[in-house]
Design an enzyme around this catalytic site. Sequence first.
Site, PDB file in Angstrom:
ATOM      1  CE  LYS A  88      44.141  79.671   9.900  1.00  0.00           C
ATOM      2  NZ  LYS A  88      45.278  80.522   9.470  1.00  0.00           N
TER       3      LYS A  88
ATOM      4  CG  ASP B 220      44.660  78.917   6.181  1.00  0.00           C
ATOM      5  OD1 ASP B 220      45.571  79.636   6.622  1.00  0.00           O
ATOM      6  OD2 ASP B 220      44.764  77.675   6.115  1.00  0.00           O
TER       7      ASP B 220
HETATM    8  O1  2IT Z   1      47.673  81.950   8.360  1.00  0.00           O
HETATM    9  C1  2IT Z   1      47.375  83.138   8.129  1.00  0.00           C
HETATM   10  O2  2IT Z   1      48.000  84.074   8.630  1.00  0.00           O
HETATM   11  C2  2IT Z   1      46.247  83.415   7.226  1.00  0.00           C
HETATM   12  N1  2IT Z   1      45.642  82.470   6.726  1.00  0.00           N
HETATM   13  C3  2IT Z   1      45.811  84.820   6.968  1.00  0.00           C
HETATM   14  C4  2IT Z   1      44.840  85.272   7.989  1.00  0.00           C
HETATM   15  C5  2IT Z   1      44.246  86.624   7.754  1.00  0.00           C
HETATM   16  O3  2IT Z   1      43.402  87.000   8.598  1.00  0.00           O
HETATM   17  O4  2IT Z   1      44.569  87.293   6.782  1.00  0.00           O
END
Ligand code: 2IT
Length: 445
Positions: free
Chosen positions: A125, A165
């Site tokens: 993240k 996100d």
């Molecule tokens: O919380 C999540 O799963 C996302 N923000 C998507 C992450 C992604 O790599 O598509």
Amino acid sequence: MYNVDDFMAELEKKNPAQPEFIQATREVIESIIDVVNTNPVYLKNKILERITEPDRIFTFKVEWEDDNGEIQVNRGYRIQFNNAIGPYKGGLRFHPSVTLGTLKFLGFEQTFKNSLTTLPMGGAKGGSDFNPKGRSNSEILRFCRSFMTELQKYIGPETDVPAGDIGVGAREIGFLYGQYKRIHDENTGVLTGKGRNWGGSRVRPEATGFGTMYFANEVLKAHNDTFEGKRVAISGFGNVAWGAVMKASQLGAKVVTISGPDGYIYDENGISTQEKWDFMLALRSSNNDVVEPYAAKFGAKFVAKKKPWEVPVDMAFPCAIQNELGLEDAKALVANGVKYVIETSNMGCTAEAASYLIEKRIPFGPGKAANAGGVAVSGLEMSQNSMKYSWSAEEVDQKLHEIMKNIHEACVAEGREADGYINYVKGANIAGFKKVADSMIDQGY
Ligand code: 2IT
């Protein structure tokens, strides 16, 4: 043998002032403790210590110039949490509430979520405390360029693939991708959530919301129930809420709420027309962070500074941000006869709210299972980029549907309790954990 409280006390000492990270880790560890304590291989391999420590953390300075010519400084982050089952994968969040602890909780959750998707993706993240609210297009562009100038050192299509996100949508992914390409001069799947014309997957914008409703549909089926005529409360009004509102309506439910930082909308007629969904998109792209204009436009009620959980509904889907549904909200929902609560935001419910719902035997879907459709379609975007090919919307949607069904099955297999109640939290945590833990052990320490 581990004791949850002792382990958590140590973890908290090592990670002070990171309450969200501690909340997320405690929930997982409570779910998996028996699995770990009864498996000598997990004990010998110190799996709990290893799985709660991120592989690495990058922080960097993001300098940019606002429209008044003033220099602004934000902090950027990328947490590469665990790559046991595939390249690091997870979104970027631009929101003033972002701290290291927030992103560690999200990276930790992402590791288990990605494992549940059945696709080969590790957990990560990133993001920044940058607040996009009220910023002009040029300011967003300059911020994204500066952010990517640093981030590009740490990512790559086979090592770490960020996505969007909160605060990072199609526009921001475009600006970020443009800067990556300017530096590396290559078109690769280094980000997901890309535009359709330049390597993006069909259905990615809707995937999180659609996936949640496919998951919810499985929950309903497991309880001999259907969406038909269900009254639904949804919070948020961004990309995720938009897909969720649309799919719930298409499946026969009546969605009566959406919300923003300014309050919530109560629409007794249902947020069920293309015009209303399009209006949600317009609200989102306005950068003002308010839902109130919906009320005047469609003759709905606007309730200022409140959350939608006071409205009597059959199903509630927190779709905005972590800990947006607390114990008092959970009590109000139960008192009003709620039958299902399914998190679409990551850790949308506080620990107290989640425990209360489980205690009341309300089927409760945790975000890491229910919202995995977003990252799952990101995984499918990576597959398509590798093949230099793209699937039709039908193909992607069908794969997404299948993945959400499998996630539900995995939750049931690991989460069914003695009284027949399906504890989806426990099921998701155990199923997600086993695959990551076993892979780590296969690969040695
Ligand atoms: O919380 C999540 O799963 C996302 N923000 C998507 C992450 C992604 O790599 O598509």
